[in-house]
Design an enzyme around this catalytic site. Structure first.
Site, PDB file in Angstrom:
ATOM      1  N   HIS A   1     -49.710  -1.903   2.188  1.00 34.19           N
ATOM      2  CA  HIS A   1     -49.995  -2.576   0.924  1.00 34.19           C
ATOM      3  C   HIS A   1     -50.664  -3.893   1.300  1.00 34.19           C
ATOM      4  O   HIS A   1     -50.093  -4.717   2.015  1.00 34.19           O
ATOM      5  CB  HIS A   1     -48.712  -2.803   0.120  1.00 34.19           C
ATOM      6  CG  HIS A   1     -48.092  -1.513  -0.335  1.00 34.19           C
ATOM      7  ND1 HIS A   1     -46.738  -1.248  -0.248  1.00 34.19           N
ATOM      8  CD2 HIS A   1     -48.657  -0.403  -0.888  1.00 34.19           C
ATOM      9  CE1 HIS A   1     -46.515  -0.023  -0.723  1.00 34.19           C
ATOM     10  NE2 HIS A   1     -47.654   0.509  -1.117  1.00 34.19           N
TER      11      HIS A   1
ATOM     12  N   GLU B   1     -48.946  -7.413   1.143  1.00 29.52           N
ATOM     13  CA  GLU B   1     -47.655  -7.618   1.794  1.00 29.52           C
ATOM     14  C   GLU B   1     -47.978  -8.103   3.201  1.00 29.52           C
ATOM     15  O   GLU B   1     -48.289  -7.335   4.105  1.00 29.52           O
ATOM     16  CB  GLU B   1     -46.841  -6.309   1.772  1.00 29.52           C
ATOM     17  CG  GLU B   1     -46.505  -5.896   0.328  1.00 29.52           C
ATOM     18  CD  GLU B   1     -45.765  -4.567   0.194  1.00 29.52           C
ATOM     19  OE1 GLU B   1     -45.237  -4.051   1.199  1.00 29.52           O
ATOM     20  OE2 GLU B   1     -45.727  -4.036  -0.946  1.00 29.52           O
TER      21      GLU B   1
ATOM     22  N   HIS C   1     -43.279  -3.588   5.538  1.00 28.88           N
ATOM     23  CA  HIS C   1     -43.489  -3.891   4.119  1.00 28.88           C
ATOM     24  C   HIS C   1     -42.747  -5.144   3.706  1.00 28.88           C
ATOM     25  O   HIS C   1     -41.784  -5.563   4.353  1.00 28.88           O
ATOM     26  CB  HIS C   1     -42.973  -2.721   3.257  1.00 28.88           C
ATOM     27  CG  HIS C   1     -43.873  -1.540   3.289  1.00 28.88           C
ATOM     28  ND1 HIS C   1     -44.856  -1.326   2.341  1.00 28.88           N
ATOM     29  CD2 HIS C   1     -43.958  -0.502   4.148  1.00 28.88           C
ATOM     30  CE1 HIS C   1     -45.503  -0.210   2.623  1.00 28.88           C
ATOM     31  NE2 HIS C   1     -44.974   0.314   3.720  1.00 28.88           N
TER      32      HIS C   1
ATOM     33  N   GLU D   1     -38.529  -2.988   5.407  1.00 31.77           N
ATOM     34  CA  GLU D   1     -38.865  -3.634   4.132  1.00 31.77           C
ATOM     35  C   GLU D   1     -38.128  -4.957   4.079  1.00 31.77           C
ATOM     36  O   GLU D   1     -36.896  -4.975   4.184  1.00 31.77           O
ATOM     37  CB  GLU D   1     -38.392  -2.724   2.994  1.00 31.77           C
ATOM     38  CG  GLU D   1     -38.656  -3.247   1.606  1.00 31.77           C
ATOM     39  CD  GLU D   1     -40.023  -2.828   1.081  1.00 31.77           C
ATOM     40  OE1 GLU D   1     -40.327  -1.627   1.106  1.00 31.77           O
ATOM     41  OE2 GLU D   1     -40.779  -3.714   0.637  1.00 31.77           O
TER      42      GLU D   1
END
EC number: 3.5.1.114
Lengths: 313, 308
Positions: free
Chosen positions: B19, B22, B113, B174
């Site tokens: 992404h 990010e 992420h 994450e």
């Protein structure tokens, strides 16, 4: 001391701008709410217009489509010809200037509140564009006192090189409201409620002023913008360091010469080399990476505002 | 449980920028490339910036979420002129790091992420896999600056849609909270530490070290909850302040979850579950206010590397 009272006409026309940056959600949400149901913002004798300034950016949930609307209100842009060929935000600036200005004229709106969010840990911040606007200074004094003990600070950007042509600059009395930290595209309830409350105090002030209340002389503590500090970059313009963990989230706290300022990707500390203590803010604002700004430095000042009251006709 | 011997991990891929907004993964990968991090002991390390167009644009994606493009169906769909950029890119990455499900696929794929949610550091994985659980446990035991948790998505491999499913083993790291488009040094340092620990574990494993078994508490996805919406589809409420930033705090019937713009409080009704991805920015368009999970304890055996 009546001789020293600054007189202003009643502020009859007030606008509340949301979505000047389409991904700063508190203002977008509040203005959309009030466009549907304005009961909460109504005040007697006042025309209050909530308005979404950058609808295309709001729809796409981006800061801007072609160019930053909050930098677009230059005289050059406002008088540019080209119609549809102009960048979207320049067209919007011209439209907003027609509706709420013209900037600098007697017909311009009295007050415009422009609602913004920041990823920086700035709390509630009011942004002032002139140290000489007694009406605005008195308003900010009122808001700060009404909001206490919660904190609402005032940022003054009068720097000849760093000040910029904002959406709100179309009005006689422009007021920026910046609340953070909030990620772009996210709506946080605490941030939303805080903005709602400071705006309520602002409208109360205008209402009281219009009813004839005289506000005695006051002083207002402000943070005056000094300089923009960029990230250290390599020869290709890529950043080579991040805001240091000791500085991250420390908006408004003193940064002393020698204090850690940046951390390189391989773990080294870069220290602040200025000659005196400054007060940094807009620390690590997402939108400012492309504007070459890691934070701005400010100095604390106390401004004096004369007494104000409404002109009598 | 009985000691298990597990095939070696010869290579690992560390991916960032799946992404584009990010930022931790983007800068970790760039720094590793600058430092020429190509080997950790006998394990070879590949670093990949997976969605460079999205990174350049500062957006999550350009045409479609890259991290939803790794299902078997999308990976085998024919490429035409109208194929979306990220679908095309997923197939390129599958060729480079996979093919998914084959013997040529990278042994371990780690995808980095960030989230706007207050989730600390999470390892997210599809299947209960001894390598992943051991690495998780190793990180959890050695990283003290943030909470470390494990999230399991119970989805079969063919339907698994994200990048880490391409590796023989894979998980996402994450970390939040971090706004899109912001690079926080504290988060960067935590992810770097987690990766250093992972590479440390891999080197120990490869050199024949035996790891003790144990248990892991993992959160298993149950369902998502959307915002309340009006007839025009617009959200009419914001996450309640009691829930905001309280990812992984048990949610019970009667707990406030939303506050409408007119001030009413909406309460949760249902079984006791753990919320996560609370107020994740990217999920507004996916109609998710938060996810709910059950917490389960998994045992894992002692393991050591099986000699080829």
């Amino acid at each position: 001391n009546n001789n020293n009272t600054a007189r202003f006409d009643a502020a009859r026309r007030v606008a509340i701008f949301g979505g000047t940056h389409g991904n700063e959600m508190s203002g977008v949400t509040l203005v959309n709410l009030w466009m549907q149901n304005s009961a909460e913002i109504q005040r007697k004798g006042l025309e209050i217009k909530p308005f979404i300034t950058n609808p295309k950016a709001v729809e796409k949930c981006v800061r801007y489509v072609d160019t930053d609307l909050n930098r677009a209100f230059t005289q050059e842009n406002l008088s540019a010809t080209g119609g549809d060929e102009l960048p979207y935000e320049v067209q919007r600036a011209q439209e907003i200037n027609r509706m709420f200005g013209p900037k600098g004229s007697a017909e311009a709106y009295d007050v415009i509140f422009d609602l913004h969010n920041t990823t920086s840990n700035m709390g509630c911040t009011l942004i002032l564009e002139s140290s000489k606007d007694a009406f605005n200074l008195q308003m900010m004094n009122y808001i700060k006192k009404a909001f206490a003990p919660a904190s609402c600070l005032v940022l003054l950007n009068e720097h000849p090189l760093l000040k910029y042509s904002t959406s709100r600059s179309v009005a006689k009395h422009p007021v920026g409201m910046e609340v953070g930290p909030q990620p772009q595209g996210v709506l946080r309830s605490n941030i939303f409620e805080a903005m709602r409350v400071i705006l309520k105090h602002a409208l109360d002030f205008i209402s009281l002023f219009n009813e004839g209340m005289e506000f005695p002389p006051c002083t207002v503590e402000v943070f005056r913008v000094l300089e923009r500090m960029d990230y250290p970059r390599d020869a290709n313009g890529n950043i080579i360091a991040m805001v240091h963990p000791n500085l991250q989230d420390c908006d408004w706290e003193p940064l002393n010469p020698g204090d850690p300022m940046f951390q390189t990707f391989d773990g080294k500390t870069i220290h602040y080399q200025g000659s005196s203590t400054v007060y940094p803010t807009f620390i690590n604002e997402a939108a400012y990476y492309e504007k070459q700004q890691a934070f701005v430095t400010t100095r604390r000042e106390t401004l004096a505002a004369s007494a104000i009251s409404k002109t009598t006709k | 449980m009985e000691r298990t011997s597990v095939p070696p991990i010869h290579n690992v891929a560390i991916c960032g920028g799946t992404h584009g907004n990010e930022l931790t993964g983007v800068y970790i990968v760039r720094e590793m490339q600058k430092q020429k991090m190509e080997k950790a002991g006998s394990v070879s390390v590949t670093t990949v910036e997976t969605n460079p167009r999205a990174v350049a644009a500062g957006r999550r994606y350009t045409e479609m979420d890259l991290n939803r493009c790794f299902t078997d169906v999308l990976l085998s769909s024919p490429i035409t002129e109208s194929t979306l950029y990220e679908v095309r890119r997923a197939q390129e990455l599958n060729a480079q790091l996979g093919p998914k499900g084959s013997a040529e696929a990278v042994d371990l794929l780690i995808d980095l992420h960030n989230t706007t949610s207050n989730m600390g550091l999470c390892l997210i994985f599809y299947s209960i896999d001894w390598i992943t659980l051991h690495i998780y446990k190793y990180i959890e035991n050695n990283l003290s600056s943030v909470p470390v948790r494990a999230i399991q998505l119970d989805i079969p491999s063919s339907k698994a849609y994200s990048l880490e499913s391409v590796g023989k083993h894979g998980f996402a790291i994450e970390v939040g909270p971090q706004p899109n488009g912001v690079l926080r040094a504290d988060i960067f340092n935590v992810v770097k530490e987690a990766l250093d620990l992972t590479l440390q574990w891999l080197q120990k494993f490869s050199s024949g070290h035996s790891f003790e078994g144990g248990t892991v508490e993992a959160y298993t996805f149950v369902k998502s909850v959307d915002y309340p919406r009006d007839s025009a589809g617009k959200a009419t409420a914001v996450i309640h302040q009691n829930l905001q930033d309280n990812d992984f705090k048990l949610l019970r019937s009667g707990d406030p979850i939303f506050q409408t713009f007119s001030g009413d409080i909406l309460k949760y009704e249902g079984e006791d579950l753990y919320p996560f991805f609370v107020n994740e920015c990217a999920y507004y368009e996916k109609k998710i206010a938060f996810h709910l999970a059950q917490r389960k304890t998994y045992s894992f055996p002692p393991i050591s590397v099986k000699n080829d």
